[in-house]
Motif scaffolding. Structure first.
Motif, short mmCIF file in Angstrom:
data_model
loop_
_atom_site.label_atom_id
_atom_site.label_comp_id
_atom_site.label_asym_id
_atom_site.label_seq_id
_atom_site.Cartn_x
_atom_site.Cartn_y
_atom_site.Cartn_z
N ALA A 39 8.98 8.13 -9.23
CA ALA A 39 7.94 8.11 -8.20
C ALA A 39 7.73 6.71 -7.64
CB ALA A 39 6.63 8.66 -8.76
N ILE A 40 7.77 5.72 -8.53
CA ILE A 40 7.61 4.33 -8.08
C ILE A 40 8.76 3.93 -7.16
CG2 ILE A 40 7.60 1.93 -8.84
CD1 ILE A 40 6.09 2.82 -11.33
N CYS A 41 9.98 4.24 -7.59
CA CYS A 41 11.15 3.87 -6.79
C CYS A 41 11.16 4.61 -5.45
CB CYS A 41 12.43 4.17 -7.57
SG CYS A 41 12.67 3.09 -9.00
N TYR A 42 10.75 5.86 -5.46
CA TYR A 42 10.69 6.61 -4.20
C TYR A 42 9.62 6.02 -3.27
CZ TYR A 42 10.70 10.53 -0.96
OH TYR A 42 10.80 11.30 0.17
N GLY A 43 8.50 5.58 -3.84
CA GLY A 43 7.48 4.93 -3.02
C GLY A 43 7.98 3.64 -2.41
N VAL A 44 8.71 2.84 -3.21
CA VAL A 44 9.29 1.61 -2.68
C VAL A 44 10.32 1.92 -1.59
CG1 VAL A 44 10.70 -0.40 -3.27
CG2 VAL A 44 8.86 0.32 -4.80
N ALA A 45 11.11 2.97 -1.82
CA ALA A 45 12.11 3.35 -0.82
C ALA A 45 11.45 3.78 0.48
CB ALA A 45 12.98 4.48 -1.38
N MET A 46 10.38 4.57 0.39
CA MET A 46 9.66 4.99 1.59
C MET A 46 9.04 3.80 2.31
SD MET A 46 9.70 8.23 2.37
CE MET A 46 8.21 8.33 3.35
N ALA A 47 8.46 2.88 1.55
CA ALA A 47 7.86 1.69 2.15
C ALA A 47 8.92 0.83 2.83
CB ALA A 47 7.14 0.87 1.07
N THR A 48 10.08 0.71 2.19
CA THR A 48 11.18 -0.05 2.79
C THR A 48 11.65 0.58 4.08
OG1 THR A 48 11.92 -0.74 0.59
CG2 THR A 48 13.50 -0.97 2.38
N MET A 49 11.81 1.88 4.07
CA MET A 49 12.26 2.60 5.27
C MET A 49 11.27 2.45 6.41
SD MET A 49 11.73 5.66 7.10
CE MET A 49 11.11 6.89 5.95
N LEU A 50 9.98 2.64 6.13
CA LEU A 50 8.96 2.55 7.18
C LEU A 50 8.83 1.12 7.71
CD1 LEU A 50 6.21 4.88 5.66
CD2 LEU A 50 7.71 5.37 7.60
N THR A 51 8.92 0.14 6.83
CA THR A 51 8.85 -1.25 7.28
C THR A 51 10.04 -1.59 8.17
OG1 THR A 51 7.72 -1.88 5.23
CG2 THR A 51 8.70 -3.65 6.53
N ALA A 52 11.23 -1.12 7.79
CA ALA A 52 12.42 -1.37 8.59
C ALA A 52 12.30 -0.71 9.96
CB ALA A 52 13.66 -0.85 7.86
N VAL A 53 11.77 0.51 10.00
CA VAL A 53 11.60 1.21 11.27
C VAL A 53 10.62 0.46 12.17
CG1 VAL A 53 10.67 3.30 12.34
CG2 VAL A 53 12.23 3.48 10.41
N MET A 54 9.54 -0.05 11.59
CA MET A 54 8.58 -0.84 12.38
C MET A 54 9.22 -2.11 12.92
SD MET A 54 4.86 -0.42 10.50
CE MET A 54 5.42 -1.02 8.91
N ILE A 114 0.83 -1.21 0.00
CA ILE A 114 0.00 0.00 0.00
C ILE A 114 0.86 1.25 0.00
CG2 ILE A 114 -1.65 1.34 1.36
CD1 ILE A 114 -2.86 -1.33 2.27
N MET A 115 1.88 1.28 0.84
CA MET A 115 2.75 2.45 0.93
C MET A 115 3.52 2.66 -0.36
SD MET A 115 4.23 2.44 4.84
CE MET A 115 4.93 0.78 4.72
N ALA A 116 3.92 1.56 -1.02
CA ALA A 116 4.67 1.69 -2.26
C ALA A 116 3.80 2.19 -3.41
CB ALA A 116 5.29 0.34 -2.62
N ILE A 117 2.50 1.87 -3.37
CA ILE A 117 1.60 2.26 -4.46
C ILE A 117 1.14 3.71 -4.32
CG2 ILE A 117 -0.70 1.84 -5.42
CD1 ILE A 117 -0.29 -1.11 -4.91
N ILE A 118 1.00 4.18 -3.07
CA ILE A 118 0.43 5.51 -2.86
C ILE A 118 1.26 6.60 -3.52
CG2 ILE A 118 0.01 7.26 -1.08
CD1 ILE A 118 -1.03 5.06 0.72
N ASN A 119 2.59 6.55 -3.38
CA ASN A 119 3.43 7.66 -3.87
C ASN A 119 3.30 7.91 -5.37
OD1 ASN A 119 5.67 9.65 -3.17
ND2 ASN A 119 6.59 8.48 -4.85
#
Length: 293
Positions: free
Chosen positions: A92-107, A64-69
């Motif tokens: 935009a797709i790569c930035y969304g994946v990067a954000m999703a990766t970062m947030l998942t790692a933080v969780m 979901i986070m990767a698709i939103i961006n």
């Protein structure tokens, strides 16, 4: 109990503060790969079976986070296609994946933190500085895992009653989901009242509190704390020099693979893998001692 948990609370807190703090602000692809791999490895070492169970929630959240961006951001030069007249770009797709990766790692890091840094350790560190703040933060840190555990319990109980939110029509799923959320909110309010009554019954706030702990700062704790501080100082210096800088817009910048950059990547890996190295070392030591018996 894992071997890493036996270290002094200040060492544990320093490690997770470093891992979460650096991981939240660096969006470099290489750093993100190192972060998610280390977070998964450490979380699995601490939580075992629960790690695999939680991925039922992490995977949909990641998608979901990767698709939103790319749906809300249309910046970038590499246009892949148009959706309702809006450009969907590779950046935009790569930035969304990067954000999703970062947030998942933080969780994942927070999940490991809650497994290792118990409330008594946190109160030991910050109770004398600000007892109210320490207690508030300790309760807040426990909310996410407790809510997650209770949510799964409620969902399983509702499923046995025929209120399965994963099957049926969209309306049925919505009703089941709202019912689960309503029960969860009710449980949270009742739990808050019980906690307040329990604290009042134990005399919280009527006088100066005392505390007891068995935490001793040993030589190995000093060595480990010094190592973490040294690695963090190196990473902050490297970041200030631009080794952790990467831009996704207007297009991708090149990833630096010089020897200096590779050294920085290795330092970051060494920092995040400290708990896993300790676990592997202690496991081998234990097996060696058993073989000598």
């Amino acid at each position: 109990m894992t071997a890493f948990e036996t270290y002094h609370p200040i060492v544990l807190f320093a490690f997770f503060l470093s891992a979460i703090g650096i991981g939240m602000f660096i969006m470099h692809p290489v750093f993100l790969v190192i972060t998610i791999c280390a977070a998964m490895s450490v979380n699995f070492a601490f939580r075992r079976g629960r790690f695999l169970r939680d991925w039922k929630l992490y995977v949909p959240l990641f998608i979901i986070m990767a698709i939103i961006n790319p749906l809300i951001s249309h910046d970038g030069k590499m246009v892949l296609f148009y959706l309702n007249g809006n450009a969907v770009t590779m950046e935009a797709i790569c930035y969304g994946v990067a954000m999703a990766t970062m947030l998942t790692a933080v969780m994942l890091w927070f999940s490991s933190y809650n497994e290792v840094m118990t409330s008594d350790k946190f109160l030991y560190l910050f109770g004398k500085l600000s007892p109210v703040l320490a207690l508030t933060l300790s309760i807040t840190m426990r909310l996410v895992p407790r809510f997650q555990h209770q949510l799964m319990r409620i969902a399983r109980a509702q499923k046995t009653m025929g209120m399965d939110y994963t099957t049926g029509s969209l309306i049925h799923r919505a009703k089941c989901t709202m019912r689960i959320i309503s029960i969860l909110i009710t449980w949270a309010l009742e739990n808050a009242i019980e906690t307040a009554d329990s604290m009042k019954a134990r005399g919280y706030g009527i006088g100066k509190r005392s505390s007891f702990s068995l935490f001793l700062f040993e030589k190995r704790d000093g060595i480990m704390l010094g190592m973490i501080s040294f690695l963090v100082a190196l990473l902050l210096t490297a970041s200030a020099l631009g080794y952790a800088t990467f831009y996704y817009y207007p297009t991708f910048t090149a990833i630096n693979w010089s020897w200096n950059s590779i050294t920085v990547y290795a330092i970051y890996t060494a920092l995040l893998m400290i708990p896993l190295v300790i676990e592997v070392r202690e496991t081998r030591k234990w097996k060696y001692l058993k073989s000598k018996m």
